[in-house]
Scaffold this active site. Sequence first.
Site, PDB file in Angstrom:
ATOM      1  N   ASN A  29       0.835  -1.203   0.000  1.00 27.76           N
ATOM      2  CA  ASN A  29       0.000   0.000   0.000  1.00 27.76           C
ATOM      3  C   ASN A  29       0.865   1.245   0.000  1.00 27.76           C
ATOM      4  O   ASN A  29       2.007   1.236   0.458  1.00 27.76           O
ATOM      5  CB  ASN A  29      -0.938   0.029   1.203  1.00 27.76           C
ATOM      6  N   CYS A  30       0.304   2.328  -0.581  1.00 28.26           N
ATOM      7  CA  CYS A  30       0.929   3.641  -0.465  1.00 28.26           C
ATOM      8  C   CYS A  30       0.063   4.460   0.482  1.00 28.26           C
ATOM      9  O   CYS A  30      -0.636   3.906   1.319  1.00 28.26           O
ATOM     10  CB  CYS A  30       1.075   4.303  -1.830  1.00 28.26           C
ATOM     11  N   MET A  31       0.070   5.770   0.349  1.00 27.39           N
ATOM     12  CA  MET A  31      -0.668   6.611   1.298  1.00 27.39           C
ATOM     13  C   MET A  31      -2.180   6.494   1.150  1.00 27.39           C
ATOM     14  O   MET A  31      -2.915   6.743   2.101  1.00 27.39           O
ATOM     15  CB  MET A  31      -0.243   8.073   1.138  1.00 27.39           C
ATOM     16  N   ARG A  33      -3.746   3.977  -1.421  1.00 27.79           N
ATOM     17  CA  ARG A  33      -4.217   2.861  -2.248  1.00 27.79           C
ATOM     18  C   ARG A  33      -3.625   1.520  -1.806  1.00 27.79           C
ATOM     19  O   ARG A  33      -2.454   1.451  -1.438  1.00 27.79           O
ATOM     20  CB  ARG A  33      -3.845   3.072  -3.718  1.00 27.79           C
TER      21      ARG A  33
END
Length: 689
Positions: A29-31, A33
């Site tokens: 995951n990113c910030m 998604r």
Amino acid sequence: MAGEDKYRSIGESIYDNVGGTQNVEKLINCMTRVRMTIRDESKVDVAGLKKIPGVLGVVQEDTLQVVLGPGVVSKVAQSMVDEVGVDLGAPFPEGAKAHTAKSGHDYKSAKEEVEAKAEQVHSAHKAALKQTWWRAALKHISSIFIPLIPAFVGAGLISGIAGVLGNLQTVGAIGAEWGTFILTMKVINQGLFAFLNVYIGINAAKEFGATQGLGGIIAGLIYLPGVVAPLALPNVFTGKDLVAGSGGVLGVLFAVWIMSYVERWFHKHIPDSLDIIIVPFLTLLVMGLFTIFLVMPAAGWVSNSLVGAINWVLNVGGAFSGFVLGLVFLPMVMLGLHQILTPIHLEMIKDLGMTPLLPILAMAGAGQVGAAIALWIRCRKNKQLTRMIKGALPVGILGVGEPLIYGVSLPLGRPFITACIGGGVGGAVVGAIGGIGATSIGPSGIALIPLIAGGFGKALGYVIGLLAAYLGGFVATYFFGTPKSAMVATAEDGTILEGAAAGTNAQDTSTPEELESEQEHTMAGLNTQTDTHTTVVTDMVAPVEGNLIQLGEVDDETFSQKLLGDGFAVNPEMQTVVAPVDGKIFTISDTKHAFTMISDSGLEVLVHLGIDTVELDGGPFSFSVKVGQHVLAGQQLGLMDLEKIREAGKKDTVITVVTNMDAVSSFGSYTNQHIEVGTKVLSVTGKEH
């Protein structure tokens, strides 16, 4: 506990709609998604993903990205990997069975198996076409830097606090007793930036399939450890002494990428009994010499030139450069091209102590905020849209723009363009002020304010840029970017309310049989009024936005030869579908690829969404109206997923024809042109009665 159940439920619903855990190869995951590498894309139900409570949008690139927003995403992602028993970013075991898709996604019958296989082949073909070298490079860059973003945010904020306190101490607002605390904050910040190359080298080695420890060592060579004056190593290109840090992030990425091939070559040719000793030794020796004497000088020149060129553009171009950068950044995000900017930001921070690019690019998100506020005001009767805006706006102000992009502006089309204009306005202001830079990367929006270098004055300049972008996005969207279809009154679930669309009749629940009977009575009544000699003119509007073409140009003989009737066609650019005439919805096909209407003047109108799209079994289409409902020309009826249609190898041309030509006296003409949704195309005159 209730919160944990919520995140677990979202994660399980995501698995249900991607074919189960066995169809996931890797998850991170990113910030905002959850990013999944999917094994078989034919098992992914994008429409189902979008319906999951909490999901703000879905993006299909090299990875499948489910937009959840900050805070929630990390908890959902962790819950999902915990269910499988792996770490974030680690490969899922083949045939993982921790959680499988619901029975509705199983491929049991022979017909379904054949269709699934055909879709699998098509997906593989699509993936092969899609995987260009630059997309692969951007994907690697993204995977290397995304795990470091929380560190950038944390260390950057600490640096900002230390900077503010240091300035206060300089002007005498706080005493010398703060010195130890300020120094400690700077030490914590340098825990990231002083050894950033090593962290990047380790992540790069992992991403390129090399030994992570070796990647860290090769990256550490950039610092020239052990070389202390008067000792020096030569730059083989200039004859001068090498400078520690030359090449920086760009050099690390290139060196570790080459190292991954060198190490694999040694693994292949060194006997297993000697592998553990010889391979690391030879890899470090070869790559050490290569990195120090070739990569450092060359990459150092490239990075210095790149930073110098960007600075020159900003200094010379000023407001114009800022406008262009702020305008194009959102399209770059849509194409995934923004990832290439991360190492550039870091090089600028290393060389200049800040990145002047980030505050300008952050204006793109601010333009989205202004556009969303305008839509909220103008489309306040659209409860479904305003609910989305309410949920996405707070995080958008904080600098997380994906919910606004994928949940609000992009689906509507025009607001995305006007939001980009707002970003350009903000970028022009920041560029005109000049000298505004960020000490770290990560957040944008108001969350970037503490990271602006140069004290209160520069931070104020950044805030002025944000306000200009808000205003630019608002004005452009309010006056030019609000689609009429978005202003139709709807409930929160998207159902069009009775009396919506400027006084349309209350929803008619007549059955198709009743409508057919009504049509016959209408036509019979018209036929009996021969003494009045009246004619009725019906204006037909474009059901989609795009390029208007002649019916004879359609790549389908049935329509091009006008076997079903006369009309027009549009090659669409936006996914919104509206009614072409005032009238009632007569039928909607089971596969949702076509619908018919009976106009108030008695015309029978067929709208066909794409060519051969009946074979897609309704996947790309959704409708917000029901059979029997009365609608007005230009009123939104539903959506068509253009990308999904094109990926399936089908043409997305939208054809509109009048099928009861015996009731038509004359048919208007039109010219090929770009046309907006709901704009008049032609007039059809009925026969005298």
